[in-house]
Design an enzyme around this catalytic site. Structure first.
Site, PDB file in Angstrom:
ATOM      1  N   ARG A 197       0.817  -1.213   0.000  1.00 34.96           N
ATOM      2  CA  ARG A 197       0.000   0.000   0.000  1.00 34.96           C
ATOM      3  C   ARG A 197       0.856   1.271   0.000  1.00 34.96           C
ATOM      4  O   ARG A 197       0.355   2.366   0.199  1.00 34.96           O
ATOM      5  CB  ARG A 197      -0.960   0.003   1.193  1.00 34.96           C
ATOM      6  CG  ARG A 197      -1.744  -1.283   1.281  1.00 34.96           C
ATOM      7  CD  ARG A 197      -3.117  -1.110   1.888  1.00 34.96           C
ATOM      8  NE  ARG A 197      -3.847  -2.351   1.766  1.00 34.96           N
ATOM      9  CZ  ARG A 197      -4.487  -2.749   0.669  1.00 34.96           C
ATOM     10  NH1 ARG A 197      -4.505  -1.980  -0.410  1.00 34.96           N
ATOM     11  NH2 ARG A 197      -5.117  -3.912   0.637  1.00 34.96           N
ATOM     12  N   HIS A 256       8.120  -6.166  -7.312  1.00 42.35           N
ATOM     13  CA  HIS A 256       6.825  -5.571  -7.675  1.00 42.35           C
ATOM     14  C   HIS A 256       6.663  -4.265  -6.911  1.00 42.35           C
ATOM     15  O   HIS A 256       6.813  -4.220  -5.700  1.00 42.35           O
ATOM     16  CB  HIS A 256       5.695  -6.554  -7.329  1.00 42.35           C
ATOM     17  CG  HIS A 256       4.386  -6.247  -7.984  1.00 42.35           C
ATOM     18  ND1 HIS A 256       3.770  -5.020  -7.882  1.00 42.35           N
ATOM     19  CD2 HIS A 256       3.563  -7.004  -8.745  1.00 42.35           C
ATOM     20  CE1 HIS A 256       2.627  -5.052  -8.553  1.00 42.35           C
ATOM     21  NE2 HIS A 256       2.476  -6.242  -9.102  1.00 42.35           N
ATOM     22  N   TYR A 298       1.042  -1.281  -4.995  1.00 42.68           N
ATOM     23  CA  TYR A 298      -0.175  -1.061  -5.794  1.00 42.68           C
ATOM     24  C   TYR A 298      -0.575   0.401  -5.849  1.00 42.68           C
ATOM     25  O   TYR A 298      -1.208   0.848  -6.801  1.00 42.68           O
ATOM     26  CB  TYR A 298      -1.364  -1.812  -5.170  1.00 42.68           C
ATOM     27  CG  TYR A 298      -1.292  -3.291  -5.269  1.00 42.68           C
ATOM     28  CD1 TYR A 298      -0.814  -3.907  -6.420  1.00 42.68           C
ATOM     29  CD2 TYR A 298      -1.741  -4.090  -4.220  1.00 42.68           C
ATOM     30  CE1 TYR A 298      -0.774  -5.286  -6.512  1.00 42.68           C
ATOM     31  CE2 TYR A 298      -1.708  -5.469  -4.308  1.00 42.68           C
ATOM     32  CZ  TYR A 298      -1.216  -6.061  -5.456  1.00 42.68           C
ATOM     33  OH  TYR A 298      -1.180  -7.409  -5.540  1.00 42.68           O
ATOM     34  N   HIS A 336       2.166  -1.621 -12.050  1.00 45.65           N
ATOM     35  CA  HIS A 336       0.871  -1.403 -12.699  1.00 45.65           C
ATOM     36  C   HIS A 336       0.931  -0.008 -13.308  1.00 45.65           C
ATOM     37  O   HIS A 336       1.195   0.957 -12.576  1.00 45.65           O
ATOM     38  CB  HIS A 336      -0.259  -1.495 -11.684  1.00 45.65           C
ATOM     39  CG  HIS A 336      -0.393  -2.843 -11.044  1.00 45.65           C
ATOM     40  ND1 HIS A 336      -1.355  -3.126 -10.109  1.00 45.65           N
ATOM     41  CD2 HIS A 336       0.311  -3.991 -11.225  1.00 45.65           C
ATOM     42  CE1 HIS A 336      -1.235  -4.399  -9.734  1.00 45.65           C
ATOM     43  NE2 HIS A 336      -0.232  -4.937 -10.386  1.00 45.65           N
ATOM     44  N   GLU A 393       2.860  -4.052 -16.419  1.00 44.93           N
ATOM     45  CA  GLU A 393       2.016  -5.243 -16.306  1.00 44.93           C
ATOM     46  C   GLU A 393       0.750  -5.066 -17.136  1.00 44.93           C
ATOM     47  O   GLU A 393       0.149  -3.986 -17.146  1.00 44.93           O
ATOM     48  CB  GLU A 393       1.667  -5.499 -14.826  1.00 44.93           C
ATOM     49  CG  GLU A 393       0.834  -6.765 -14.641  1.00 44.93           C
ATOM     50  CD  GLU A 393       0.775  -7.251 -13.199  1.00 44.93           C
ATOM     51  OE1 GLU A 393       1.439  -6.670 -12.316  1.00 44.93           O
ATOM     52  OE2 GLU A 393       0.038  -8.230 -12.967  1.00 44.93           O
ATOM     53  N   ASP A 440       0.035 -10.952 -17.280  1.00 41.33           N
ATOM     54  CA  ASP A 440      -0.672 -11.605 -16.174  1.00 41.33           C
ATOM     55  C   ASP A 440      -1.865 -12.358 -16.768  1.00 41.33           C
ATOM     56  O   ASP A 440      -2.749 -11.744 -17.389  1.00 41.33           O
ATOM     57  CB  ASP A 440      -1.123 -10.543 -15.162  1.00 41.33           C
ATOM     58  CG  ASP A 440      -1.769 -11.141 -13.919  1.00 41.33           C
ATOM     59  OD1 ASP A 440      -2.691 -11.962 -14.068  1.00 41.33           O
ATOM     60  OD2 ASP A 440      -1.357 -10.773 -12.800  1.00 41.33           O
ATOM     61  N   HIS A 470      -5.273 -11.194 -15.549  1.00 46.14           N
ATOM     62  CA  HIS A 470      -5.602  -9.855 -16.058  1.00 46.14           C
ATOM     63  C   HIS A 470      -5.991  -9.884 -17.541  1.00 46.14           C
ATOM     64  O   HIS A 470      -6.974  -9.249 -17.929  1.00 46.14           O
ATOM     65  CB  HIS A 470      -4.424  -8.888 -15.865  1.00 46.14           C
ATOM     66  CG  HIS A 470      -4.076  -8.650 -14.429  1.00 46.14           C
ATOM     67  ND1 HIS A 470      -3.030  -7.845 -14.044  1.00 46.14           N
ATOM     68  CD2 HIS A 470      -4.627  -9.113 -13.281  1.00 46.14           C
ATOM     69  CE1 HIS A 470      -2.956  -7.824 -12.719  1.00 46.14           C
ATOM     70  NE2 HIS A 470      -3.908  -8.590 -12.228  1.00 46.14           N
ATOM     71  N   HIS A 479       2.871 -13.644 -15.065  1.00 51.71           N
ATOM     72  CA  HIS A 479       2.164 -13.960 -13.823  1.00 51.71           C
ATOM     73  C   HIS A 479       1.142 -15.034 -14.165  1.00 51.71           C
ATOM     74  O   HIS A 479       0.280 -14.807 -15.020  1.00 51.71           O
ATOM     75  CB  HIS A 479       1.433 -12.729 -13.283  1.00 51.71           C
ATOM     76  CG  HIS A 479       2.329 -11.712 -12.650  1.00 51.71           C
ATOM     77  ND1 HIS A 479       1.937 -10.415 -12.426  1.00 51.71           N
ATOM     78  CD2 HIS A 479       3.590 -11.820 -12.170  1.00 51.71           C
ATOM     79  CE1 HIS A 479       2.935  -9.757 -11.836  1.00 51.71           C
ATOM     80  NE2 HIS A 479       3.946 -10.592 -11.678  1.00 51.71           N
ATOM     81  N   ASP A 529     -10.277  -8.572 -12.234  1.00 55.67           N
ATOM     82  CA  ASP A 529      -8.995  -8.760 -11.537  1.00 55.67           C
ATOM     83  C   ASP A 529      -9.151  -9.394 -10.164  1.00 55.67           C
ATOM     84  O   ASP A 529      -8.831  -8.780  -9.147  1.00 55.67           O
ATOM     85  CB  ASP A 529      -8.223  -7.430 -11.429  1.00 55.67           C
ATOM     86  CG  ASP A 529      -6.812  -7.629 -10.863  1.00 55.67           C
ATOM     87  OD1 ASP A 529      -6.401  -8.798 -10.632  1.00 55.67           O
ATOM     88  OD2 ASP A 529      -6.129  -6.620 -10.647  1.00 55.67           O
ATOM     89  N   HIS A 540      -7.808 -12.927  -8.587  1.00 56.16           N
ATOM     90  CA  HIS A 540      -7.019 -14.131  -8.853  1.00 56.16           C
ATOM     91  C   HIS A 540      -7.645 -15.344  -8.160  1.00 56.16           C
ATOM     92  O   HIS A 540      -8.220 -15.221  -7.092  1.00 56.16           O
ATOM     93  CB  HIS A 540      -5.588 -13.973  -8.330  1.00 56.16           C
ATOM     94  CG  HIS A 540      -4.872 -12.782  -8.906  1.00 56.16           C
ATOM     95  ND1 HIS A 540      -3.548 -12.530  -8.660  1.00 56.16           N
ATOM     96  CD2 HIS A 540      -5.289 -11.785  -9.722  1.00 56.16           C
ATOM     97  CE1 HIS A 540      -3.186 -11.430  -9.300  1.00 56.16           C
ATOM     98  NE2 HIS A 540      -4.230 -10.949  -9.932  1.00 56.16           N
ATOM     99  N   GLU A 546       0.639 -15.800  -8.316  1.00 53.17           N
ATOM    100  CA  GLU A 546       0.128 -14.776  -7.391  1.00 53.17           C
ATOM    101  C   GLU A 546      -1.279 -15.205  -7.008  1.00 53.17           C
ATOM    102  O   GLU A 546      -2.225 -14.419  -7.042  1.00 53.17           O
ATOM    103  CB  GLU A 546       0.029 -13.413  -8.069  1.00 53.17           C
ATOM    104  CG  GLU A 546       1.291 -12.855  -8.643  1.00 53.17           C
ATOM    105  CD  GLU A 546       1.032 -11.547  -9.387  1.00 53.17           C
ATOM    106  OE1 GLU A 546       0.208 -11.541 -10.324  1.00 53.17           O
ATOM    107  OE2 GLU A 546       1.641 -10.542  -9.007  1.00 53.17           O
TER     108      GLU A 546
HETATM  109 ZN    ZN Z   1      -4.156  -8.854 -10.288  1.00 55.74          ZN
HETATM  110 FE    FE Z   2      -0.038  -9.795 -11.611  1.00 57.79          FE
HETATM  111 FE    FE Z   3       0.626  -6.885 -10.244  1.00 51.42          FE
END
Ligand code: ZN
Ligand code: FE
Ligand code: FE
Length: 277
Positions: A37, A67, A70, A107, A142, A176, A179, A211, A224, A226, A256
């Site tokens: 975060r 990564h 987010y 992202h 991504e 991904d 995604h 991913h 989105d 997973h 993931e």
């Molecule tokens: Zn995702």
């Molecule tokens: Fe991903």
């Molecule tokens: Fe991601």
């Protein structure tokens, strides 16, 4: 040799993650550079980075994937949020030089009503202000599900960002599976067609990591979420076809999925066994 791993917690450092992934049958891993975060990163532990480099060389860990948090949004309407994204990414990339030659995924961002074109411009501007000719890390955009005002749900959008970045050899893409499924690319029934389209628009030489996630939602849902491998709309065979594809099989693959370590271990073994068949 198949490169496969999963997302791990970075709280105990690089060497710990490397040993953890080896113990569950993997040979690469992904981790957040800091709290997902956002916020500040722990000071870099040079001794841990050095111990990791030695362990990785001795244990067949050829590449790792960092990564970004987010919350990083380089195309926010708020200049303070854009500035935070810029400083965070610049700091992450500087720290990654302690583990040279790896990958950094982010992202692209959400344009929050400003429009895709404005978003693409801001993302490219951010990258142009951060990337350095001497860096050894490749920065990956991504592929996104196209949820809300996310940029990167269409291959064309990623292509436009790449087109505007000056240091193109520092850039790549991470695909991904959840995604792209949610974005409307039918990798289950039309994998060759989707990859042909990716190649035509972006270029398969830009694809540096995958991913591998199942999806809780059907093709084109723009959601989105997973799912564990085999429990969603892509399925175990769908994921394995991606991994075995001639254009992708040399790339590193990262789970993931909603799992703890034991679940990741099961999925790594399942996919390693399936990959060879
Ligand atoms: Zn995702
Ligand atoms: Fe991903
Ligand atoms: Fe991601």
């Amino acid at each position: 040799m198949l490169k496969i791993g999963c997302h791990l917690s970075a709280s105990k450092g690089y060497l710990h993650m490397a040993k953890e992934i080896t113990a569950i049958g993997g040979n690469t891993f992904q981790f957040f550079t800091r709290n997902p975060r956002g916020g500040s990163a722990k000071p870099l532990d040079e001794k841990d980075a050095a111990a990791f480099r030695k362990y990785a060389a001795e244990n067949g860990i050829e590449v790792i994937l960092a990564h970004a948090p987010y919350t990083l949004n380089g195309c926010s309407a708020d200049p303070a949020i854009r500035d935070f994204a810029r400083r965070t990414m610049a700091d992450d990339l500087e720290r990654m030089e302690a583990t040279p030659g790896n990958l950094y995924n982010f992202h692209p961002g959400s344009h929050v009503g400003q429009g895709v074109e404005a978003g693409i411009t801001m993302i490219a501007d951010m990258l142009n202000s951060i990337l350095k000719p001497e860096q050894t890390t490749i920065v990956l955009l991504e592929t996104m599900a196209g949820k809300g005002s996310e940029v990167g749900g269409r291959f064309e959008e990623l292509r436009e960002i790449l087109d505007r970045v000056s240091l193109k050899d520092k850039m790549g893409v991470c695909l991904d599976t959840c995604h792209v499924n949610d974005a409307g690319y039918d990798i289950v029934n039309q994998l060759d067609g989707v990859l042909t389209e990716f190649d035509r628009i972006i270029g398969l030489d830009r694809l540096k990591a995958v991913h591998i996630n199942d999806s809780k939602n059907p093709l084109g849902a723009h959601k989105d979420r997973h799912e564990k491998i085999g429990e969603g709309f892509i399925g175990t065979e769908g994921i394995l076809r991606v991994m075995r594809h001639a254009a992708l099989r040399e790339l590193p693959f990262y789970l993931e999925t909603p799992n703890e370590l034991d679940g990741y271990e099961r999925e790594i073994h399942l996919l390693k066994a399936g990959f060879d068949h």
